[in-house]
Design a protein around this motif. Structure first.
Motif, PDB file in Angstrom:
ATOM      1  N   ILE B 424       1.464  -9.861   7.645  1.00  0.00           N
ATOM      2  CA  ILE B 424       0.432  -9.458   6.688  1.00  0.00           C
ATOM      3  C   ILE B 424       1.159  -8.678   5.603  1.00  0.00           C
ATOM      4  O   ILE B 424       1.891  -7.730   5.903  1.00  0.00           O
ATOM      5  N   GLU B 425       0.979  -9.112   4.358  1.00  0.00           N
ATOM      6  CA  GLU B 425       1.805  -8.568   3.270  1.00  0.00           C
ATOM      7  C   GLU B 425       1.027  -7.629   2.364  1.00  0.00           C
ATOM      8  O   GLU B 425      -0.201  -7.730   2.245  1.00  0.00           O
ATOM      9  N   ALA B 426       1.780  -6.749   1.703  1.00  0.00           N
ATOM     10  CA  ALA B 426       1.170  -5.832   0.736  1.00  0.00           C
ATOM     11  C   ALA B 426       0.627  -6.631  -0.439  1.00  0.00           C
ATOM     12  O   ALA B 426       1.307  -7.528  -0.947  1.00  0.00           O
ATOM     13  N   ILE B 427      -0.607  -6.314  -0.861  1.00  0.00           N
ATOM     14  CA  ILE B 427      -1.192  -7.070  -1.972  1.00  0.00           C
ATOM     15  C   ILE B 427      -0.897  -6.425  -3.325  1.00  0.00           C
ATOM     16  O   ILE B 427      -1.299  -6.934  -4.360  1.00  0.00           O
ATOM     17  N   CYS B 428      -0.210  -5.248  -3.285  1.00  0.00           N
ATOM     18  CA  CYS B 428       0.150  -4.603  -4.557  1.00  0.00           C
ATOM     19  C   CYS B 428       1.301  -3.621  -4.302  1.00  0.00           C
ATOM     20  O   CYS B 428       1.673  -3.375  -3.152  1.00  0.00           O
ATOM     21  N   ASP B 429       1.861  -3.086  -5.364  1.00  0.00           N
ATOM     22  CA  ASP B 429       2.876  -2.035  -5.229  1.00  0.00           C
ATOM     23  C   ASP B 429       2.187  -0.698  -4.980  1.00  0.00           C
ATOM     24  O   ASP B 429       1.049  -0.491  -5.399  1.00  0.00           O
ATOM     25  N   GLY B 430       2.889   0.235  -4.361  1.00  0.00           N
ATOM     26  CA  GLY B 430       2.321   1.571  -4.199  1.00  0.00           C
ATOM     27  C   GLY B 430       2.826   2.265  -2.954  1.00  0.00           C
ATOM     28  O   GLY B 430       3.872   1.903  -2.389  1.00  0.00           O
ATOM     29  N   GLN B 431       2.047   3.253  -2.518  1.00  0.00           N
ATOM     30  CA  GLN B 431       2.423   4.055  -1.366  1.00  0.00           C
ATOM     31  C   GLN B 431       1.331   3.936  -0.296  1.00  0.00           C
ATOM     32  O   GLN B 431       0.136   3.857  -0.629  1.00  0.00           O
ATOM     33  N   VAL B 432       1.738   3.923   0.971  1.00  0.00           N
ATOM     34  CA  VAL B 432       0.757   3.844   2.057  1.00  0.00           C
ATOM     35  C   VAL B 432       0.062   5.201   2.185  1.00  0.00           C
ATOM     36  O   VAL B 432       0.708   6.200   2.506  1.00  0.00           O
ATOM     37  N   THR B 433      -1.258   5.228   1.899  1.00  0.00           N
ATOM     38  CA  THR B 433      -1.958   6.512   1.881  1.00  0.00           C
ATOM     39  C   THR B 433      -2.893   6.691   3.073  1.00  0.00           C
ATOM     40  O   THR B 433      -3.332   7.800   3.367  1.00  0.00           O
ATOM     41  N   GLN B 434      -3.227   5.597   3.754  1.00  0.00           N
ATOM     42  CA  GLN B 434      -4.158   5.722   4.875  1.00  0.00           C
ATOM     43  C   GLN B 434      -4.000   4.526   5.807  1.00  0.00           C
ATOM     44  O   GLN B 434      -3.802   3.400   5.355  1.00  0.00           O
ATOM     45  N   ILE B 435      -4.083   4.782   7.114  1.00  0.00           N
ATOM     46  CA  ILE B 435      -4.022   3.691   8.100  1.00  0.00           C
ATOM     47  C   ILE B 435      -5.229   3.846   9.028  1.00  0.00           C
ATOM     48  O   ILE B 435      -5.445   4.914   9.597  1.00  0.00           O
ATOM     49  N   ASP B 436      -6.021   2.782   9.138  1.00  0.00           N
ATOM     50  CA  ASP B 436      -7.239   2.834   9.951  1.00  0.00           C
ATOM     51  C   ASP B 436      -6.912   2.411  11.385  1.00  0.00           C
ATOM     52  O   ASP B 436      -6.833   1.224  11.695  1.00  0.00           O
ATOM     53  N   ASN B 437      -6.710   3.405  12.243  1.00  0.00           N
ATOM     54  CA  ASN B 437      -6.338   3.147  13.640  1.00  0.00           C
ATOM     55  C   ASN B 437      -7.261   2.145  14.322  1.00  0.00           C
ATOM     56  O   ASN B 437      -6.830   1.296  15.088  1.00  0.00           O
ATOM     57  N   MET B 497      -7.336  -1.804   5.458  1.00  0.00           N
ATOM     58  CA  MET B 497      -7.078  -1.032   6.684  1.00  0.00           C
ATOM     59  C   MET B 497      -5.705  -0.346   6.614  1.00  0.00           C
ATOM     60  O   MET B 497      -5.473   0.644   7.293  1.00  0.00           O
ATOM     61  N   ILE B 498      -4.803  -0.906   5.798  1.00  0.00           N
ATOM     62  CA  ILE B 498      -3.591  -0.156   5.420  1.00  0.00           C
ATOM     63  C   ILE B 498      -3.720   0.058   3.915  1.00  0.00           C
ATOM     64  O   ILE B 498      -3.550  -0.886   3.135  1.00  0.00           O
ATOM     65  N   ARG B 499      -4.093   1.237   3.522  1.00  0.00           N
ATOM     66  CA  ARG B 499      -4.416   1.466   2.114  1.00  0.00           C
ATOM     67  C   ARG B 499      -3.168   1.787   1.305  1.00  0.00           C
ATOM     68  O   ARG B 499      -2.365   2.635   1.693  1.00  0.00           O
ATOM     69  N   ILE B 500      -3.010   1.057   0.199  1.00  0.00           N
ATOM     70  CA  ILE B 500      -1.859   1.252  -0.690  1.00  0.00           C
ATOM     71  C   ILE B 500      -2.384   1.730  -2.028  1.00  0.00           C
ATOM     72  O   ILE B 500      -3.273   1.109  -2.607  1.00  0.00           O
ATOM     73  N   ALA B 501      -1.856   2.840  -2.506  1.00  0.00           N
ATOM     74  CA  ALA B 501      -2.353   3.390  -3.774  1.00  0.00           C
ATOM     75  C   ALA B 501      -1.199   3.967  -4.560  1.00  0.00           C
ATOM     76  O   ALA B 501      -0.122   4.238  -4.000  1.00  0.00           O
TER      77      ALA B 501
END
Lengths: 503, 503
Positions: B424-437, B497-501
């Motif tokens: 499962i790949e990142a859909i944009c550039d950025g930083q991982v800010t939240q992970i939904d356990n 569910m893996i938030r990138i911002a």
């Protein structure tokens, strides 16, 4: 998530009765169970194109179901309006938001109108599992509902179903708290007060645990499954009716809650008040008399408890424009002689026809309650209700009115008689010192009541009667020899349910 | 009452999984239902010559069952030890006396040791319906258990099952409160402390709602279904084990209560304390470290709550000679990389083998907990536990001990690898800010975990990592292409569910 065609299952009606709880059965190895990660007792959202229901999952191994099938309980089948072969989808049920309020109540937060307006419709829609309903009931009993919570619960329960309105200033009703076998005053009261010009549109229930409900009994005399329009026609014409309440959807939450309360044997004053009043308010009543047998084995155990309940009922009822009067009474033995639909109907007919063999306790209790209703609604002066009720009964007005009500409901009929009968006899001389209501009711049920309309038991003795050995204490009525034998067997093993002793 | 030969029914195994609740299915028109006056959801005493069980009745119409048959759930079948064609009898279940204590608790009376010594064995024997268990749990949460009640509940739960005893002054144990995906420190801790001479007979559970339980994970490395005698042999020889607790019957009430607590999502401090301690006391532990992730979505939500729980645990544990230390920790993201039995096992092996790619968060958490256990049991000075644990891990003693434990349990094996994988790949550039356990765990389950041992998800990022579009965030592992597609589909629909911002 539900877009995969292989995640549909073919619906199959299993014919399983789970009452209001919806249940779904799937093969443990079916693709939906595997891919969704379901396990038994999960709460599942089951959907067709137009409808959905939350059901409890039971996983199955072996040949009962194919991996492409989903078996459904009758309640799920009805709610989804399925036909055999229809396709359904299943996924984990979303969180039921209102459960947060139930958890809040467990942790000590009061329920406001808004919270109850979410909880009660969710319960009616089947979104709560029995375990969750139990938590709601227990939480409301462990920290008793405040007057404000009781009023809010009542309002939410009324709003959860249909309401009848009658466009009259006075609409009479009657309710009995706590079942006493044979206590069939309702049809007599309706006939009396309707013959005196009061409006009394009575909706009654079928038996849940007793040998007969008022609706079961009344059905041996006239049709009782009328819809709202038919009920309205009967009441417009005759001023009263005695019909089954199940066909009109009054306070449907009550039916769900009461089953779990009975299973738990947990009663709280607030819930009892909301249960009684929500049904009466939804039925459009303005003046209600409550029959409350008090006794050590009755629902209400002491005069103090009766007084407390009375004042809570009156306080909660007032804002709804509902006037309530409670009549306590003796709950130590059955009322009337018959137990079972047709046998109770015969007692009712005997009282209405002024038969000299009519059970006098049933007559007296019906007059007392009818009298109270006449006084409460201003038709009789205080203290003058019973005499007015008795006059309508004695001069045949009540009997005439009852026949007209039966005709309006679809035609009066003769209650059936059971082909198989047998006496239970006194095993010694003495005096009747105790009658076990619970076991007597069980005897009538073993004989076939309420499913077999003619079946049941007929009492020949009351507390204090002197008997001699071999005298009949009661007669069993059954529709098959097997059921008669079965009830007799129980009677033989429980001779002390009617206790005879030297005085 | 049960003497009529025609009141026997032929037992039929329906293969329905109802967990511990026993269920019986009978045709609505069967002679037993009619003569006993049964209706659906009644509690029924089902008996063979030697055994009996209380079951919930579901009535059936149509062709699923003959009128001479009784269908039984797997749990009822097992408890009655039936063979196909055996005859059973059914009658109304007698009153379960201990329910009077539950009702008393609802109405405000405290539970004493005597009451709990009746309630808990009744629950273990299946005499309580789920609705009744729910009332018990809710009543104990609505008016919190006092310290005396908590101690009495713990004692009754210990007494309800088997107890292990080890004849040693110090027996170490560890427990994790509240599931964090991938938090597989247990095998590492056992290996470390056993290599340093401590005794740690660890019984673990299988997954109920997570992608893997410790027992599921361990099973990919060695057999875990050992009976008491086999467990004892392993522990005598190696000082430690990691086995499935289900084969030994420790605090069986806990398993029943915990299912209903989870369904209700109701936790009370007293019940949590009794649940944790009863298992540890029954396992013969003397020194226990508790891993308690704290966070807004974790079981324990604040440092204050953790402190209160700590002191209640310590107070309740003391009279049993049990010493407890709690380590709170960060519950904001998964620990390790793998989620699913084999993937988690690989993380564990990497840490034990000091692989330079081993997940450092898992290593650090395991060292912290092992260090606390070494200090608590007097093997290391206060503040010196982590360093001692690290030395045993770094110099290979722990790895060597772990291999020996696996051999003693029946032979070490290689965890399986999944044939189907996809990133499962990142859909944009950025930083991982939240992970939904919660949703990450769901993803692993959709891929097939824990049933498919090799299936699950492997994380490649942690909070704070910088990523660019197209970089793999995690890899799905599945044993079938269908499950892989299904999990991918969920991943596509839940890219947040893996938030990138932008940071």
């Amino acid at each position: 998530m539900t877009g995969h065609p292989h995640h549909q299952l073919k619906a199959r009606r299993l014919g399983i009765d789970t009452h209001s709880e919806a249940a779904i059965f799937m093969h443990k190895d079916c693709p939906v169970c595997r891919s969704e990660g379901f396990s038994s007792l999960n709460r599942i959202l089951v959907s067709t194109k137009d409808r959905s229901v939350i059901a409890t999952l039971y996983q199955v191994e072996g040949g009962m179901l194919a991996c492409s099938e989903a078996g459904l309980s009758d309640s799920a089948w009805a709610r989804l309006d399925l036909k055999d072969g229809d396709m359904i989808r299943a996924r984990h049920a979303p969180t039921v938001e209102s459960l947060a309020h139930v958890r809040g109540r467990v942790y000590g937060h009061a329920l406001d109108q808004d919270a109850l307006n979410q909880i009660i419709p969710d319960i009616v829609a089947g979104r709560y599992s029995p375990v969750e309903i139990s938590a709601f009931i227990t939480a409301c009993a462990a920290m008793p509902l405040s007057p404000a919570e009781t009023a809010a619960l009542t309002r939410a329960m009324v709003a959860s179903g249909e309401c009848l309105s009658w466009n009259r200033a006075v609409v009479a009703d009657k309710h009995s708290v706590g079942g006493l076998p044979g206590n069939r005053t309702t049809p007599i009261i309706v006939a009396i007060v309707a013959s005196l010009g009061l409006t009394m549109p009575k909706t009654s229930s079928r038996a849940i645990t007793s040998p007969a409900g008022t609706a079961d009994m009344m059905e041996t005399l006239a049709p009782v499954e009328l819809d709202s329009a038919a009920i309205r026609r009967v009441v417009e014409r005759e001023g009263g009716c005695v019909v089954w309440g199940g066909a009109v959807n009054l306070s449907p939450a009550d039916d769900v809650l009461i089953r779990v309360e009975r299973a738990l044997d947990i009663d709280s004053e607030g819930q009892m008040v909301a249960s009684v009043l929500s049904k009466k308010i939804a039925a459009g009543a303005t003046h209600v008399v409550l029959d409350m047998p008090v006794g050590p084995t009755a629902k209400v155990r002491s005069a103090d408890a009766a007084t407390a309940l009375s004042s809570s009922l009156a306080a909660t009822a007032a804002p709804f424009g509902l006037k309530v009067r409670i009549l306590t009474g003796d709950g130590s033995q059955p009322i009337g002689r018959g137990m079972g639909p047709a046998l109770e109907a015969r007692d009712v007919l005997a009282v209405l026809k002024n038969d000299r063999h009519a059970p006098q306790d049933l007559r007296a209790r019906a007059l007392e309650l009818a009298g109270a209703l006449l006084e409460l609604s201003g038709r009789a002066p205080e203290g003058g209700g019973v005499a007015l009720a008795a006059s309508a009964l004695d001069d045949g007005r009540a009997w005439s009115k009852f026949q007209k009500i039966c005709e309006a409901q679809g035609g009066m009929r003769e209650p059936p008689r059971a082909p198989y009968r047998k006496d239970i006899e006194a095993i010694c001389d003495g005096q009747v010192t105790q009658i076990d209501n619970r076991r007597i009711a069980r005897l009538a049920k073993l004989a076939g009541a309420p499913f077999d309309k003619a079946a049941g038991a007929q009492m020949h003795v009351r507390l204090g009667d002197r008997v001699t050995r071999g005298m009949p204490l009661c007669t069993l009525h059954a529709e098959t020899p097997g059921e008669l034998a079965y009830a007799l067997n129980y009677g033989d093993a429980n001779t002390d349910m009617i206790r005879i002793a030297e005085p």
